[in-house]
Design an enzyme around this catalytic site. Sequence first.
Site, short mmCIF file in Angstrom:
data_model
loop_
_atom_site.label_atom_id
_atom_site.label_comp_id
_atom_site.label_asym_id
_atom_site.label_seq_id
_atom_site.Cartn_x
_atom_site.Cartn_y
_atom_site.Cartn_z
N ASN A 103 0.77 -1.31 -0.02
CA ASN A 103 -0.20 0.08 -0.02
C ASN A 103 1.00 1.30 0.10
OD1 ASN A 103 -2.00 -1.86 0.10
ND2 ASN A 103 -2.42 -1.40 2.51
N ASP A 138 -0.48 4.34 1.13
CA ASP A 138 -1.21 5.19 1.73
C ASP A 138 -0.69 5.69 3.15
OD1 ASP A 138 -1.69 3.23 3.57
OD2 ASP A 138 -3.63 2.62 2.39
N HIS A 184 5.66 -0.72 -2.95
CA HIS A 184 5.42 0.08 -4.06
C HIS A 184 5.15 1.50 -3.74
CE1 HIS A 184 2.82 -3.81 -5.54
NE2 HIS A 184 3.80 -3.74 -6.08
N CYS A 228 6.07 20.58 -11.36
CA CYS A 228 7.69 20.56 -10.84
C CYS A 228 7.80 21.98 -10.46
CB CYS A 228 8.60 19.93 -11.78
SG CYS A 228 10.40 19.79 -11.07
N CYS A 247 11.52 22.35 -13.19
CA CYS A 247 11.18 22.29 -14.58
C CYS A 247 9.94 22.24 -15.15
CB CYS A 247 12.09 21.05 -14.96
SG CYS A 247 10.96 19.69 -14.63
N SER A 294 -4.74 -10.00 -2.54
CA SER A 294 -4.85 -11.08 -3.48
C SER A 294 -3.64 -11.81 -3.83
CB SER A 294 -5.62 -10.74 -4.79
OG SER A 294 -4.86 -9.76 -5.39
N GLU A 316 -11.50 -13.44 1.84
CA GLU A 316 -11.59 -14.42 0.48
C GLU A 316 -10.46 -15.38 0.57
OE1 GLU A 316 -12.62 -12.23 -3.05
OE2 GLU A 316 -14.08 -11.21 -2.26
P1 OAD Z 1 -6.51 -6.50 -4.46
O1 OAD Z 1 -7.47 -5.55 -4.97
O2 OAD Z 1 -5.70 -7.46 -5.70
O3 OAD Z 1 -6.75 -7.54 -3.44
C1 OAD Z 1 -7.34 -7.10 -2.07
C2 OAD Z 1 -7.47 -8.30 -1.47
O4 OAD Z 1 -8.04 -7.83 -0.09
C3 OAD Z 1 -8.53 -9.47 -2.01
O5 OAD Z 1 -7.87 -10.64 -1.70
C4 OAD Z 1 -9.69 -9.08 -0.98
O6 OAD Z 1 -10.41 -10.49 -0.74
C5 OAD Z 1 -9.27 -8.63 0.29
N1 OAD Z 1 -9.84 -7.77 1.04
C6 OAD Z 1 -10.86 -6.82 0.81
N2 OAD Z 1 -11.20 -6.12 2.10
C7 OAD Z 1 -10.88 -6.83 3.01
C8 OAD Z 1 -10.97 -6.67 4.47
N3 OAD Z 1 -11.81 -5.65 4.88
N4 OAD Z 1 -10.06 -7.41 5.14
C9 OAD Z 1 -9.17 -8.31 4.95
N5 OAD Z 1 -9.12 -8.57 3.35
C10 OAD Z 1 -9.87 -7.89 2.64
O7 OAD Z 1 -5.22 -5.49 -3.85
P2 OAD Z 1 -3.78 -6.09 -3.62
O8 OAD Z 1 -3.44 -7.28 -3.21
O9 OAD Z 1 -3.23 -4.83 -2.60
O10 OAD Z 1 -0.16 -2.30 -7.47
O11 OAD Z 1 -3.20 -5.61 -5.07
C11 OAD Z 1 -1.78 -5.59 -5.31
C12 OAD Z 1 -1.19 -4.56 -6.25
O12 OAD Z 1 -2.04 -4.72 -7.45
C13 OAD Z 1 -1.35 -3.15 -5.53
O13 OAD Z 1 -0.27 -2.90 -4.54
C14 OAD Z 1 -1.32 -2.34 -6.82
C15 OAD Z 1 -2.31 -3.36 -7.43
O14 OAD Z 1 -1.96 -3.06 -9.07
C16 OAD Z 1 0.54 -1.41 -8.30
O15 OAD Z 1 -0.17 -0.60 -8.46
C17 OAD Z 1 2.01 -1.63 -8.74
#
Ligand code: OAD
Length: 252
Positions: free
Chosen positions: A105, A107, A122, A151, A154, A193, A219
């Site tokens: 994340n 954030d 990231h 910027c 520049c 995920s 999930e």
């Molecule tokens: P995803 O959107 O792929 O996955 C989110 C996961 O969180 C899923 O498996 C959901 O089931 C789970 N989830 C949702 N709400 C939840 C909750 N309240 N408690 C527990 N689990 C929950 O997001 P990321 O895995 O973070 O990269 O994605 C990985 C990367 O893909 C990100 O860092 C970003 C994105 O493209 C870049 O932008 C480079």
Amino acid sequence: MIVDQSLIEQAAQDIVNSKKSIAFTGSGISEESGIPTFRGGQGLWEKYDPMEYAHIQSFIKNPEKVWEMLAEMAEIISKAKPNPAHIALAELENMGLLEAVITQNVDGLHQMAGNKHVVEFHGSNQWLVCIKCGFRTEIKNYSPNDFPPKCERCLSILKPDVVFFGEAIPYNAQVKSMYLAKVSDLVLVIGTSAVVYPAAQIPITAKEYGAKIIEINKEKTSLSDGIASYSIEGPAGEVMPHIVEAVRRLIS
Ligand code: OAD
């Protein structure tokens, strides 16, 4: 959702028994702070095609367009606060039971919750970088009216210092994460995920080096069958405080 109490107790016991545990987090941990995840029905990539909005070549070609999405995210992130899952991880670190958090994340909510050792795999949304001249500045120096931010040196349009598709992982984050994956004996994988590489390699490498992998997710994921020792199904903001409570009972 009913959370499996026996798995909560098992996770607490595993954390207390571990010598070096880490957490590996994804956007799901911030979902209960109001930040959308990427995949699935409500995911950001449903609304915005990542190849059009999150690839470095798209930014280079049309930064104004990409900033439509970035401004929306920056606005949401600026208002978000840590939720009980972030706070639980900060508590575990304070108790000396969590070495570090590796997060995908951008954030900043783990740091806001109080975690001191956070590896931002990231990058960070709090910083902006100029891909022409290398100038770096904090996003707080700009108001939403200034988007897309320019910027100071520049006048090119700045990019958030986050990893776009087609960009490399920050070197230090990559090295530190792989080191932590290899030396840790327990990884809490929370709200990801685990489909985006090389980040998704972290729990796999940790497993290869002998770590126990505990997954906390709403999930099943690609890690649930095979990589995770066990998965606790439920919202992280509910599961994590229960785990910390159980840890407190064990060590009191
Ligand atoms: P995803 O959107 O792929 O996955 C989110 C996961 O969180 C899923 O498996 C959901 O089931 C789970 N989830 C949702 N709400 C939840 C909750 N309240 N408690 C527990 N689990 C929950 O997001 P990321 O895995 O973070 O990269 O994605 C990985 C990367 O893909 C990100 O860092 C970003 C994105 O493209 C870049 O932008 C480079």
